[in-house]
Scaffold this motif. Structure first.
Motif, PDB file in Angstrom:
ATOM      1  N   LEU A 137      15.802  -4.110  87.441  1.00 50.03           N
ATOM      2  CA  LEU A 137      17.041  -3.452  87.845  1.00 50.03           C
ATOM      3  C   LEU A 137      17.789  -2.909  86.635  1.00 50.03           C
ATOM      4  CD1 LEU A 137      19.142  -3.375  90.499  1.00 50.03           C
ATOM      5  CD2 LEU A 137      20.405  -4.789  88.915  1.00 50.03           C
ATOM      6  N   LEU A 138      17.848  -3.681  85.552  1.00 49.53           N
ATOM      7  CA  LEU A 138      18.570  -3.211  84.368  1.00 49.53           C
ATOM      8  C   LEU A 138      17.938  -1.944  83.807  1.00 49.53           C
ATOM      9  CD1 LEU A 138      19.515  -6.476  82.462  1.00 49.53           C
ATOM     10  CD2 LEU A 138      21.016  -4.935  83.707  1.00 49.53           C
ATOM     11  N   THR A 160      35.796  11.495  86.509  1.00 48.26           N
ATOM     12  CA  THR A 160      34.606  11.386  87.341  1.00 48.26           C
ATOM     13  C   THR A 160      33.385  11.351  86.459  1.00 48.26           C
ATOM     14  OG1 THR A 160      34.459  13.780  87.521  1.00 48.26           O
ATOM     15  CG2 THR A 160      35.636  12.626  89.279  1.00 48.26           C
ATOM     16  N   GLY A 161      32.304  10.823  87.002  1.00 48.17           N
ATOM     17  CA  GLY A 161      31.023  10.843  86.297  1.00 48.17           C
ATOM     18  C   GLY A 161      30.987   9.937  85.097  1.00 48.17           C
ATOM     19  N   PHE A 162      29.969  10.151  84.268  1.00 49.32           N
ATOM     20  CA  PHE A 162      29.738   9.327  83.099  1.00 49.32           C
ATOM     21  C   PHE A 162      29.994  10.111  81.821  1.00 49.32           C
ATOM     22  CE2 PHE A 162      27.992   6.628  86.172  1.00 49.32           C
ATOM     23  CZ  PHE A 162      27.966   5.352  85.628  1.00 49.32           C
ATOM     24  N   GLU A 218      18.390   3.869  82.982  1.00 47.84           N
ATOM     25  CA  GLU A 218      17.821   5.193  83.231  1.00 47.84           C
ATOM     26  C   GLU A 218      18.820   6.086  83.956  1.00 47.84           C
ATOM     27  OE1 GLU A 218      14.173   4.628  85.317  1.00 47.84           O
ATOM     28  OE2 GLU A 218      13.036   4.052  83.521  1.00 47.84           O
ATOM     29  N   GLU A 219      19.554   5.522  84.917  1.00 52.61           N
ATOM     30  CA  GLU A 219      20.560   6.298  85.643  1.00 52.61           C
ATOM     31  C   GLU A 219      21.673   6.758  84.707  1.00 52.61           C
ATOM     32  OE1 GLU A 219      20.940   7.394  88.781  1.00 52.61           O
ATOM     33  OE2 GLU A 219      18.908   6.743  89.254  1.00 52.61           O
ATOM     34  N   ILE A 220      22.111   5.853  83.825  1.00 53.19           N
ATOM     35  CA  ILE A 220      23.214   6.180  82.928  1.00 53.19           C
ATOM     36  C   ILE A 220      22.844   7.311  81.972  1.00 53.19           C
ATOM     37  CG2 ILE A 220      24.572   5.286  80.976  1.00 53.19           C
ATOM     38  CD1 ILE A 220      24.624   2.584  82.431  1.00 53.19           C
ATOM     39  N   PHE A 221      21.618   7.252  81.427  1.00 53.73           N
ATOM     40  CA  PHE A 221      21.238   8.192  80.378  1.00 53.73           C
ATOM     41  C   PHE A 221      20.455   9.404  80.882  1.00 53.73           C
ATOM     42  CE2 PHE A 221      21.999   4.293  77.968  1.00 53.73           C
ATOM     43  CZ  PHE A 221      22.847   4.779  76.986  1.00 53.73           C
ATOM     44  N   ASN A 222      20.338   9.556  82.193  1.00 58.32           N
ATOM     45  CA  ASN A 222      19.650  10.715  82.739  1.00 58.32           C
ATOM     46  C   ASN A 222      20.674  11.809  83.056  1.00 58.32           C
ATOM     47  OD1 ASN A 222      18.172  12.621  84.136  1.00 58.32           O
ATOM     48  ND2 ASN A 222      16.985  11.110  85.275  1.00 58.32           N
ATOM     49  N   PRO A 223      20.719  12.880  82.268  1.00 55.88           N
ATOM     50  CA  PRO A 223      21.750  13.916  82.468  1.00 55.88           C
ATOM     51  C   PRO A 223      21.530  14.767  83.710  1.00 55.88           C
ATOM     52  CG  PRO A 223      20.195  14.610  80.767  1.00 55.88           C
ATOM     53  CD  PRO A 223      19.801  13.212  81.156  1.00 55.88           C
ATOM     54  N   GLU A 224      20.322  14.726  84.288  1.00 55.44           N
ATOM     55  CA  GLU A 224      20.004  15.602  85.416  1.00 55.44           C
ATOM     56  C   GLU A 224      20.372  14.996  86.763  1.00 55.44           C
ATOM     57  OE1 GLU A 224      15.915  16.589  85.109  1.00 55.44           O
ATOM     58  OE2 GLU A 224      16.114  17.604  83.170  1.00 55.44           O
ATOM     59  N   LYS A 225      20.642  13.678  86.771  1.00 56.86           N
ATOM     60  CA  LYS A 225      20.935  13.033  88.048  1.00 56.86           C
ATOM     61  C   LYS A 225      22.434  13.072  88.330  1.00 56.86           C
ATOM     62  CE  LYS A 225      16.945  10.014  88.541  1.00 56.86           C
ATOM     63  NZ  LYS A 225      16.483   8.676  88.953  1.00 56.86           N
TER      64      LYS A 225
END
Length: 644
Positions: free
Chosen positions: A575-576, A607-609, A581-588
């Motif tokens: 899960l970690l 909003t967003g990261f 991967e979600e945090i550092f993926n700019p396309e998602k």
């Protein structure tokens, strides 16, 4: 002092303590001792105390008091100065001859006001004042027997045990564990019918027990001090119900709000509930030497993340009795040995084979520098080969002292490689891989039936069979990796068979381990009946079902199981790893399961990261750290590998 980080934060705190301990009798609780152990080492404290005698004692009700020639005492405590802690302080001081007492607490004064039910508005008016500490100072003088004696109470944020430059643990919060669905029923028992909670998603800070809320506030206090040391204005994010409460408390913590106004840096803190993924914590697919060392060697007493290393190989003693306890064990923490620290950090981030080769390289280089008669051999590294290098230092006191930290890590490696439990590691791994394939092809009832033949009572077990504790590990693995499942008649029957078999295994143990004593409520196997054992096992399975449903509230992170296909076998995806991967993926798009906790109107507009500058990941319990160039914390045990 090095650049701001977890190590400098810890060392800076201990320097404040060390300035107070000259010629003092020092009492430490276990969590502060562990922070000292990893951050500075006990020798640093002994040097600061001075004198030929050992002046360190454990803080406990039965602790020996100070004699007539010991007029000064320093108490270093990780907890609130309240309740039983204050009673223990009083008892120790009253049976001593102290004239000067210093009490250091890792919890700041603001939290003490909360613990004493001071309203937030009144607490804000007391800024700069410390009435709780001042009242305790008066009590200390009273207990010493003379109001003219000297007493000091101060706060030093001794939160962390820095295991590596980018990895720290919080031993004082080893018992902090995310809530399970069954806990909602306990919380509801203290609430009126109209305010009953429906699920974990409805639990907030006001719904918690006072004890749990204060424990969270103590953690938040320490984290705020860390952010102050780092000079950052933190944004708080959460994955999971308890993490959401902790993140929200940090975001809205009054002292933190004032601190953020002048902070020049920025950081994002992501809290993660460990119950969302216990697969990695119980699995054996991590190819990491440190994980094996911590798993198989005996735990260092009073510590959550260090082990005892038998040093007898470097002495003239012959320890034929394997059951004999170690008199002066070695350990993994070597904060004052640069070469040993470098090796330790390499072991944390390399795979098993490369790690063993790294141990050999360090031993060979150390022996060469000391001009010891080393015989080089290439190829596969064996425990015997490593031991032969270690023995070279045995009769050379100067070399032994110079490389003592390295030799402790070398012996830890040898003892792990030779340990019978290490050979069993492959058995675990094979069964877990079989389970991964079965979960995709079969129902949970079929998977449980595969486990049933492995549940053998003591008189039928061999060294290759699973102990009761190991069976529990496999059950947690099964329910965590499988996730939510359909409850039907077949599952009910399979669970009942496993429950009865496990209850019987518990009953037939000749001695109950500390874990089994805690689970069954019996301190002796003689007192454990099948009825008591079955009740305990039924409660265990309630928790197992809660673990299986822990990700039910997730939308993105609903599974850690990756089904197999015609080219790849089924696998486990931590899960970690998914979170990072979600945090550092700019396309998602913005991750829906990573909640941003607002600290005011300005934050509500974000909003967003986009605010992610540096990432600090925290997990509530049993975290397997991964190798990214940021900061990572765990509130409990260290298991070094996430499968990256």
């Amino acid at each position: 002092m090095s650049a701001p980080g977890v190590l400098s934060f810890t060392q800076q705190g201990w320097e404040q303590v060390l300035a107070k301990v000259k010629r003092a009798l020092v009492y430490l609780d276990a969590a502060c001792a562990e922070s000292l152990h990893w951050g500075c080492g006990s020798t640093r404290l002994l040097e600061a105390v001075g004198g030929p005698e050992c002046h360190l004692r454990e803080f406990e009700p039965a602790a020996v008091g100070g004699g007539a020639k010991q007029p000064k005492a320093v108490f270093v405590l990780s907890c609130l100065l309240k309740g039983r802690t204050v009673e223990t302080l009083r008892d120790i001081i009253c049976r001593s001859h102290f004239q000067y007492c210093v009490v250091v607490t890792a919890v700041n004064h603001a939290v003490h006001l909360t613990a004493n039910h001071v309203p937030a508005a009144a607490a804000a008016e007391l800024e700069g004042q410390q009435p709780v500490f001042e009242q305790l100072e008066e009590k200390l003088c009273e207990w010493m027997g003379n109001m003219n004696y000297t007493a000091e109470v101060l706060h030093v944020p001794l939160l962390l045990a820095p295991v590596a430059p980018h990895l720290a643990l919080t031993p004082a919060f080893a018992s902090l564990f995310p809530l399970l669905p069954q806990d909602v029923h306990l919380l509801n028992s203290a609430r009126p019918d109209k305010r009953r909670l429906g699920s974990l998603s409805e639990v907030d800070a006001t719904a918690l027990t006072p004890e749990l809320f204060l424990q969270i506030r103590c953690l938040v206090s320490g984290l705020s001090s860390l952010c102050e040391h780092l000079g950052v204005r933190e944004e708080c994010f959460a994955v999971g119900s308890l993490s959401r409460i902790i993140a929200a408390d940090l975001a809205n913590y009054a002292p933190a709000k004032n601190r953020r106004k002048t902070a020049t840096g920025r950081a994002s803190v992501v809290f993660v509930d460990r119950t969302l993924d216990l697969t990695g914590a119980t699995g054996h697919h991590g190819d990491n030497l440190v994980e094996k060392i911590i798993s198989v060697l005996p735990q260092l007493p009073g510590h959550t993340n260090d082990v005892m290393v038998n040093m007898v190989e470097l002495t003239a003693l012959q320890n034929e009795d394997k059951s004999q306890s170690m008199v002066a064990p070695g350990c993994l923490a070597q904060p004052k040995d640069a070469a040993a620290k470098a090796l330790w950090e390499a072991l944390l981030s390399t795979k098993h084979k490369e790690a063993v080769m790294e141990v050999r390289r360090h031993l060979v280089e150390a022996a060469s520098r000391e001009n010891l008669p080393i015989k080089m051999s290439m190829g596969r590294v064996t425990p015997g080969q490593l031991l032969s290098y270690i023995h070279l230092f045995k009769n050379n006191l100067k070399a032994l002292v110079s490389h003592c930290g390295l030799l402790q890590l070398g012996l830890a490696t040898v003892q792990t490689l030779k340990h019978p439990q290490t050979a069993k590691w492959d058995n675990f791994l094979a069964f877990e891989r079989l389970l991964l394939q079965s979960i995709g092809e079969s129902t949970m009832s079929v998977v449980l039936n595969q486990l049933l033949p492995m549940m053998k009572p003591l008189n039928q077990r061999t060294n290759n069979d699973y102990s009761p504790e190991e069976l529990l590990i496999l059950l947690i693995y099964i329910y965590s990796v499988g996730g939510e499942f359909t409850v039907d008649k077949d599952l009910g029957e399979a669970e009942e068979k496993v429950k009865k078999a496990l209850a019987q295994v518990f009953c037939e143990e000749s001695e109950l381990s500390p874990l089994l004593q805690k689970i069954t409520g019996c301190d002796s196997s003689i007192k454990l009946t099948f009825h008591k054992s079955k009740i305990a096992v039924d409660e265990l399975f309630t928790s197992l079902r809660d673990i299986a449903g822990a990700r039910n509230l997730m939308k993105q992170f609903k599974s850690v199981y990756v089904p197999g296909n015609h080219t790849h076998q089924a696998s486990y995806k931590p899960l970690l790893r998914q979170v990072v991967e979600e945090i550092f993926n700019p396309e998602k798009p913005d991750p829906v399961d990573i909640e941003h906790m607002s600290s005011g109107l300005t934050d509500l507009l974000k909003t967003g990261f986009s605010m992610f500058m540096k990432v600090i990941v925290l997990s509530t319990r049993l975290l397997k750290p991964f190798n990214i160039p940021e900061l990572l914390f765990a509130t409990d045990r260290l298991h070094p590998d996430l499968g990256f």
